[in-house]
Scaffold this motif. Structure first.
Motif, PDB file in Angstrom:
ATOM      1  N   VAL A  21       7.172 -32.593 -31.465  1.00  0.00           N
ATOM      2  CA  VAL A  21       7.506 -33.976 -31.120  1.00  0.00           C
ATOM      3  C   VAL A  21       7.201 -34.190 -29.634  1.00  0.00           C
ATOM      4  CG1 VAL A  21       9.949 -33.442 -30.640  1.00  0.00           C
ATOM      5  CG2 VAL A  21       9.305 -35.754 -31.303  1.00  0.00           C
ATOM      6  N   LEU A  22       6.721 -35.377 -29.292  1.00  0.00           N
ATOM      7  CA  LEU A  22       6.345 -35.661 -27.903  1.00  0.00           C
ATOM      8  C   LEU A  22       6.789 -37.070 -27.525  1.00  0.00           C
ATOM      9  CD1 LEU A  22       3.024 -34.944 -26.132  1.00  0.00           C
ATOM     10  CD2 LEU A  22       3.681 -37.318 -26.365  1.00  0.00           C
ATOM     11  N   GLY A  23       7.357 -37.197 -26.332  1.00  0.00           N
ATOM     12  CA  GLY A  23       7.771 -38.513 -25.854  1.00  0.00           C
ATOM     13  C   GLY A  23       6.640 -39.172 -25.082  1.00  0.00           C
ATOM     14  N   LEU A  24       6.184 -40.332 -25.553  1.00  0.00           N
ATOM     15  CA  LEU A  24       5.122 -41.044 -24.839  1.00  0.00           C
ATOM     16  C   LEU A  24       5.757 -42.033 -23.871  1.00  0.00           C
ATOM     17  CD1 LEU A  24       2.716 -41.865 -27.789  1.00  0.00           C
ATOM     18  CD2 LEU A  24       2.176 -40.446 -25.807  1.00  0.00           C
ATOM     19  N   SER A  25       5.134 -42.195 -22.703  1.00  0.00           N
ATOM     20  CA  SER A  25       5.681 -43.144 -21.736  1.00  0.00           C
ATOM     21  C   SER A  25       4.737 -44.312 -21.496  1.00  0.00           C
ATOM     22  CB  SER A  25       5.910 -42.426 -20.411  1.00  0.00           C
ATOM     23  OG  SER A  25       4.648 -42.093 -19.835  1.00  0.00           O
ATOM     24  N   GLY A  26       3.510 -44.186 -22.029  1.00  0.00           N
ATOM     25  CA  GLY A  26       2.500 -45.197 -21.700  1.00  0.00           C
ATOM     26  C   GLY A  26       1.654 -44.744 -20.524  1.00  0.00           C
ATOM     27  N   GLY A  27       2.121 -43.738 -19.805  1.00  0.00           N
ATOM     28  CA  GLY A  27       1.388 -43.223 -18.652  1.00  0.00           C
ATOM     29  C   GLY A  27       0.261 -42.293 -19.072  1.00  0.00           C
ATOM     30  N   VAL A  28      -0.599 -41.959 -18.108  1.00  0.00           N
ATOM     31  CA  VAL A  28      -1.787 -41.195 -18.445  1.00  0.00           C
ATOM     32  C   VAL A  28      -1.452 -39.762 -18.895  1.00  0.00           C
ATOM     33  CG1 VAL A  28      -2.225 -40.750 -15.990  1.00  0.00           C
ATOM     34  CG2 VAL A  28      -4.051 -40.432 -17.608  1.00  0.00           C
ATOM     35  N   ASP A  29      -0.463 -39.118 -18.261  1.00  0.00           N
ATOM     36  CA  ASP A  29      -0.203 -37.704 -18.570  1.00  0.00           C
ATOM     37  C   ASP A  29       0.276 -37.510 -20.017  1.00  0.00           C
ATOM     38  OD1 ASP A  29      -0.798 -37.445 -15.929  1.00  0.00           O
ATOM     39  OD2 ASP A  29       1.260 -37.096 -15.268  1.00  0.00           O
ATOM     40  N   SER A  30       1.306 -38.254 -20.389  1.00  0.00           N
ATOM     41  CA  SER A  30       1.813 -38.044 -21.753  1.00  0.00           C
ATOM     42  C   SER A  30       0.779 -38.500 -22.788  1.00  0.00           C
ATOM     43  CB  SER A  30       3.157 -38.755 -21.965  1.00  0.00           C
ATOM     44  OG  SER A  30       3.029 -40.147 -21.836  1.00  0.00           O
ATOM     45  N   SER A  31       0.000 -39.524 -22.450  1.00  0.00           N
ATOM     46  CA  SER A  31      -1.004 -40.004 -23.416  1.00  0.00           C
ATOM     47  C   SER A  31      -2.097 -38.963 -23.636  1.00  0.00           C
ATOM     48  CB  SER A  31      -1.641 -41.310 -22.920  1.00  0.00           C
ATOM     49  OG  SER A  31      -0.655 -42.258 -22.647  1.00  0.00           O
ATOM     50  N   VAL A  32      -2.581 -38.370 -22.551  1.00  0.00           N
ATOM     51  CA  VAL A  32      -3.631 -37.354 -22.680  1.00  0.00           C
ATOM     52  C   VAL A  32      -3.080 -36.128 -23.423  1.00  0.00           C
ATOM     53  CG1 VAL A  32      -5.149 -35.767 -21.422  1.00  0.00           C
ATOM     54  CG2 VAL A  32      -4.944 -38.145 -20.682  1.00  0.00           C
ATOM     55  N   ALA A  33      -1.843 -35.741 -23.096  1.00  0.00           N
ATOM     56  CA  ALA A  33      -1.237 -34.590 -23.786  1.00  0.00           C
ATOM     57  C   ALA A  33      -1.182 -34.861 -25.284  1.00  0.00           C
ATOM     58  CB  ALA A  33       0.165 -34.325 -23.234  1.00  0.00           C
ATOM     59  N   ALA A  34      -0.835 -36.094 -25.655  1.00  0.00           N
ATOM     60  CA  ALA A  34      -0.714 -36.433 -27.074  1.00  0.00           C
ATOM     61  C   ALA A  34      -2.067 -36.350 -27.779  1.00  0.00           C
ATOM     62  CB  ALA A  34      -0.125 -37.839 -27.222  1.00  0.00           C
ATOM     63  N   VAL A  35      -3.099 -36.895 -27.131  1.00  0.00           N
ATOM     64  CA  VAL A  35      -4.421 -36.899 -27.780  1.00  0.00           C
ATOM     65  C   VAL A  35      -4.952 -35.469 -27.932  1.00  0.00           C
ATOM     66  CG1 VAL A  35      -6.807 -37.711 -27.557  1.00  0.00           C
ATOM     67  CG2 VAL A  35      -4.917 -39.250 -27.025  1.00  0.00           C
ATOM     68  N   LEU A  36      -4.688 -34.667 -26.923  1.00  0.00           N
ATOM     69  CA  LEU A  36      -5.115 -33.264 -26.978  1.00  0.00           C
ATOM     70  C   LEU A  36      -4.402 -32.523 -28.122  1.00  0.00           C
ATOM     71  CD1 LEU A  36      -6.939 -31.425 -25.278  1.00  0.00           C
ATOM     72  CD2 LEU A  36      -4.976 -30.913 -23.840  1.00  0.00           C
ATOM     73  N   LEU A  37      -3.098 -32.735 -28.212  1.00  0.00           N
ATOM     74  CA  LEU A  37      -2.332 -32.082 -29.278  1.00  0.00           C
ATOM     75  C   LEU A  37      -2.749 -32.608 -30.645  1.00  0.00           C
ATOM     76  CD1 LEU A  37       1.043 -31.908 -27.489  1.00  0.00           C
ATOM     77  CD2 LEU A  37       0.230 -30.077 -28.967  1.00  0.00           C
ATOM     78  N   ASN A  38      -3.035 -33.895 -30.699  1.00  0.00           N
ATOM     79  CA  ASN A  38      -3.470 -34.492 -31.954  1.00  0.00           C
ATOM     80  C   ASN A  38      -4.749 -33.818 -32.434  1.00  0.00           C
ATOM     81  OD1 ASN A  38      -3.302 -36.504 -34.041  1.00  0.00           O
ATOM     82  ND2 ASN A  38      -5.015 -37.528 -33.029  1.00  0.00           N
ATOM     83  N   ARG A  39      -5.623 -33.522 -31.464  1.00  0.00           N
ATOM     84  CA  ARG A  39      -6.869 -32.858 -31.825  1.00  0.00           C
ATOM     85  C   ARG A  39      -6.597 -31.454 -32.372  1.00  0.00           C
ATOM     86  NH1 ARG A  39     -12.489 -33.260 -28.549  1.00  0.00           N
ATOM     87  NH2 ARG A  39     -12.295 -35.464 -28.967  1.00  0.00           N
ATOM     88  N   ALA A  40      -5.577 -30.799 -31.834  1.00  0.00           N
ATOM     89  CA  ALA A  40      -5.293 -29.424 -32.255  1.00  0.00           C
ATOM     90  C   ALA A  40      -4.526 -29.372 -33.571  1.00  0.00           C
ATOM     91  CB  ALA A  40      -4.520 -28.694 -31.164  1.00  0.00           C
ATOM     92  N   ILE A  41      -3.512 -30.233 -33.721  1.00  0.00           N
ATOM     93  CA  ILE A  41      -2.621 -30.048 -34.885  1.00  0.00           C
ATOM     94  C   ILE A  41      -2.458 -31.305 -35.733  1.00  0.00           C
ATOM     95  CG2 ILE A  41      -1.316 -28.151 -33.836  1.00  0.00           C
ATOM     96  CD1 ILE A  41       0.933 -30.263 -33.313  1.00  0.00           C
ATOM     97  N   GLY A  42      -3.169 -32.388 -35.396  1.00  0.00           N
ATOM     98  CA  GLY A  42      -3.168 -33.603 -36.227  1.00  0.00           C
ATOM     99  C   GLY A  42      -1.782 -34.122 -36.526  1.00  0.00           C
ATOM    100  N   LYS A  43      -1.501 -34.311 -37.796  1.00  0.00           N
ATOM    101  CA  LYS A  43      -0.264 -34.996 -38.197  1.00  0.00           C
ATOM    102  C   LYS A  43       0.999 -34.160 -37.983  1.00  0.00           C
ATOM    103  CE  LYS A  43      -2.242 -38.764 -39.316  1.00  0.00           C
ATOM    104  NZ  LYS A  43      -2.361 -39.716 -38.222  1.00  0.00           N
ATOM    105  N   THR A  94       4.287 -35.601 -33.924  1.00  0.00           N
ATOM    106  CA  THR A  94       4.863 -36.953 -34.004  1.00  0.00           C
ATOM    107  C   THR A  94       5.214 -37.393 -32.591  1.00  0.00           C
ATOM    108  OG1 THR A  94       5.857 -36.387 -36.119  1.00  0.00           O
ATOM    109  CG2 THR A  94       6.688 -38.365 -35.025  1.00  0.00           C
ATOM    110  N   CYS A  95       4.764 -38.600 -32.229  1.00  0.00           N
ATOM    111  CA  CYS A  95       5.056 -39.109 -30.890  1.00  0.00           C
ATOM    112  C   CYS A  95       6.131 -40.185 -30.988  1.00  0.00           C
ATOM    113  CB  CYS A  95       3.809 -39.726 -30.274  1.00  0.00           C
ATOM    114  SG  CYS A  95       2.428 -38.599 -30.205  1.00  0.00           S
ATOM    115  N   ILE A  96       6.995 -40.194 -29.981  1.00  0.00           N
ATOM    116  CA  ILE A  96       8.041 -41.223 -29.949  1.00  0.00           C
ATOM    117  C   ILE A  96       7.880 -42.030 -28.657  1.00  0.00           C
ATOM    118  CG2 ILE A  96      10.530 -41.631 -29.884  1.00  0.00           C
ATOM    119  CD1 ILE A  96      10.882 -39.047 -31.493  1.00  0.00           C
ATOM    120  N   PHE A  97       7.764 -43.322 -28.793  1.00  0.00           N
ATOM    121  CA  PHE A  97       7.585 -44.196 -27.636  1.00  0.00           C
ATOM    122  C   PHE A  97       8.790 -45.143 -27.600  1.00  0.00           C
ATOM    123  CE2 PHE A  97       4.766 -47.862 -25.857  1.00  0.00           C
ATOM    124  CZ  PHE A  97       5.195 -47.592 -24.561  1.00  0.00           C
TER     125      PHE A  97
END
Ligand code: XMP
Length: 517
Positions: A217-239, A242-245
């Motif tokens: 699980v990852l907390g998104l803030s709308g900022g660049v760091d959490s967004s990039v971390a999410a996309v990178l993780l999405n590429r590695a483990i897909g579904k 889960t991100c929470i904004f």
């Protein structure tokens, strides 16, 4: 194995800058406290000793046993690093008559020395030291001087060991990048294979291995760091990610809706939670800045925890922590300060393991990785925004009406920066938004008299804040064009109901801060 340069940190303010310069040479490096050299790491290809606030002869000066690294790796000492190596080998370091600070020019240097390959005659260097090397050890030779400093640089004879008393990492040293490149590439043999693409490839592989089939699980803030971390993780483990904004109600105008849409377009599995009512109610009557932060921090943890618990079998909490958050900085007393700030104790509370895929990257590298991942430009080049949002830009207590006023004023200012066309230093087209580190509007807790049409008004005043910076540690107020400020002021007063006065904040950090609270 990723080869690396080790930067031993003796406490200088420019240590991080050395790290960034090396990374700009597409070479991986790590900054470690002066006494934590990774002796068993076979991937080290060279060592840099940083500057320090101490003098080598200070009782409390940071010292290491040089014999443990000398002869094993190429070494470059910068400022204190250079003085320390000279001093420990029998050279002399004394207080300089006048503090040698600022610009100087190389008077003479050994052009054939590998450290100075392609360095130009009379090249400008940046000095910043109270001591100076007055005699070097017998087996060392001076290889550069300036008008004032006889031993501006030296090399140990027949050894891959150099010292420079100036700062090659600082922009004012004209051939600084050249000198660092000579050291890192020619002398240490860096293959310069550290790039956004290679980082993504190796990190995605590591994340797959580390996380397997676990849920994250990852907390998104709308900022660049959490967004990039999410996309990178999405590429590695897909579904399995889960991100929470969370919308705490203090975001910019329409930000929650727009950013949520961006995230969905990126294919992220994201839950948007509108918790603004909860936050408004908990913040009611709270005026003290730190209290506001605490209320929001705790509220965020509550909401996040509740949402995460609805998910089954989550094992990991991922965060967009970046390198400057992790570097252990040294205080003058010699204590190591860990400035790592994660989301207010979330991992402990939730009993989750922590996954921080960007923990080795500087901010500009995070942006490059974002580009490489194909993320939209506006998400990557976004200004930083404080976690507590507009709550720390409304001085005094917070109400939904005040947030509405501030959102409207802020939207005009930020959109104005995005629309105002200018040329950058190279003559390329850009907009003011990209020339500013961060900008926003502050709602002041005062009303003042104005006149609109025939009516006397008594309404709120706002302050515009825009700064230039490289790391938010220091900042200068942005010298925005008068015509631009005039337009924004007019637009805000005409369009935002409740505001009749606009001021511009012209304070630098330090002694002021970027935010007002
Ligand atoms: P100051 O005001 O200390 O801000 O000069 C430096 C940088 O930090 C951001 N900032 C915060 N970020 N939570 C955050 O996530 C906070 O409580 C907070 N306070 C300041 C600020 O926007 C600037 O980029």
């Amino acid at each position: 194995m990723q080869e690396k340069i080790i930067i031993l940190d003796f406490g200088s303010q420019t240590t991080q800058l050395i790290g960034r310069r090396i990374r700009e040479l597409d070479t991986y490096c790590e900054i470690v406290p002066y006494n934590k050299f990774p002796h068993n790491d076979p991937s080290v290809i060279g060592v840099i000793l940083s500057g320090s606030p101490f003098s080598v002869y200070d009782e409390n000066a940071f010292k290491i046993d040089l014999t443990t690294i000398r002869g094993k790796y190429p070494i470059l000492g910068i400022c204190y690093g250079a003085q320390f190596m000279a001093y420990m080998n029998g050279g002399k370091v004394e207080p300089a008559g006048t503090r040698e600070y600022g610009r100087a020019h190389l008077a003479q240097f050994e052009g054939k020395n590998p450290l100075f390959r392609n360095v130009r005659k009379h090249s400008q260097v940046w000095m910043s030291h109270g001591d100076t090397i007055t005699a070097i050890p017998d087996n060392f030779k001076a290889i550069a001087s300036t008008d004032k400093v006889a031993i501006a640089a030296y090399q140990a004879k027949n050894e891959k060991l150099w010292g420079v008393q100036f700062h090659p990492e600082v922009y004012h040293t004209e051939d600084g990048t050249r000198i660092l490149k000579n050291f890192v590439v020619d002398i240490c043999g860096s293959k310069q294979d550290w790039s956004a693409a290679s980082f993504i490839e190796s990190t995605v592989a590591q994340l797959k291995e580390q996380l397997g089939n676990d849920k994250v699980v990852l907390g998104l803030s709308g900022g660049v760091d959490s967004s990039v971390a999410a996309v990178l993780l999405n590429r590695a483990i897909g579904k399995n990610l889960t991100c929470i904004f969370v919308d705490h109600g203090m975001l910019r105008k329409n930000e929650f809706k727009n950013v949520l849409h961006d995230y969905e377009c990126l294919g992220l599995n994201v839950i948007g939670v509108d918790a603004s009512k909860k936050f408004f109610s908990e913040l009611s009557g709270v005026t003290e800045p730190e209290r506001k932060r605490k209320v929001i921090g705790k509220g965020f943890i509550d909401v996040f925890d509740e949402e995460a618990h609805k998910l089954k079998d989550v094992k990991w909490l991922a965060q967009g922590t970046i390198y400057p958050d992790c570097i252990e900085s040294l205080s003058i007393t010699g204590t190591v300060i860990k400035s790592h700030h994660n989301v207010g104790g979330l991992p402990e509370k939730m009993n989750l393991k922590l996954c921080e895929p960007l923990r080795l990257l500087f901010k500009d590298e995070v942006r490059r990785v974002g580009h490489q991942l194909g993320m939209p430009e506006h998400l990557i080049t976004r200004h930083p925004f404080p976690g507590p949002g507009l709550a720390v830009r409304i001085l005094g207590d917070i109400t939904p009406e005040k947030v509405r006023i501030l959102q409207d004023a802020d939207d005009i200012f930020i959109q104005g920066l995005r629309d105002w066309k200018v040329k950058d230093a190279q003559g390329n087209d850009t907009v003011l938004y990209h020339q500013v580190w961060q900008a926003g509007v502050i709602l002041l807790p005062i009303q003042s008299v104005g006149v609109m049409g025939d009516e006397r008004t008594y309404e709120q005043a706002v302050a515009l804040r825009a700064v230039t910076s490289t790391d938010a540690m220091t900042a200068d107020w942005a010298h925005l064009p008068y015509e631009f400020l005039a337009k924004v002021s007019n637009d805000i007063i005409n369009k935002v109901k409740g505001v009749n006065r606009v001021t511009y904040d012209i304070s630098s950090k330090p002694p002021s801060t970027i935010e007002w609270e």
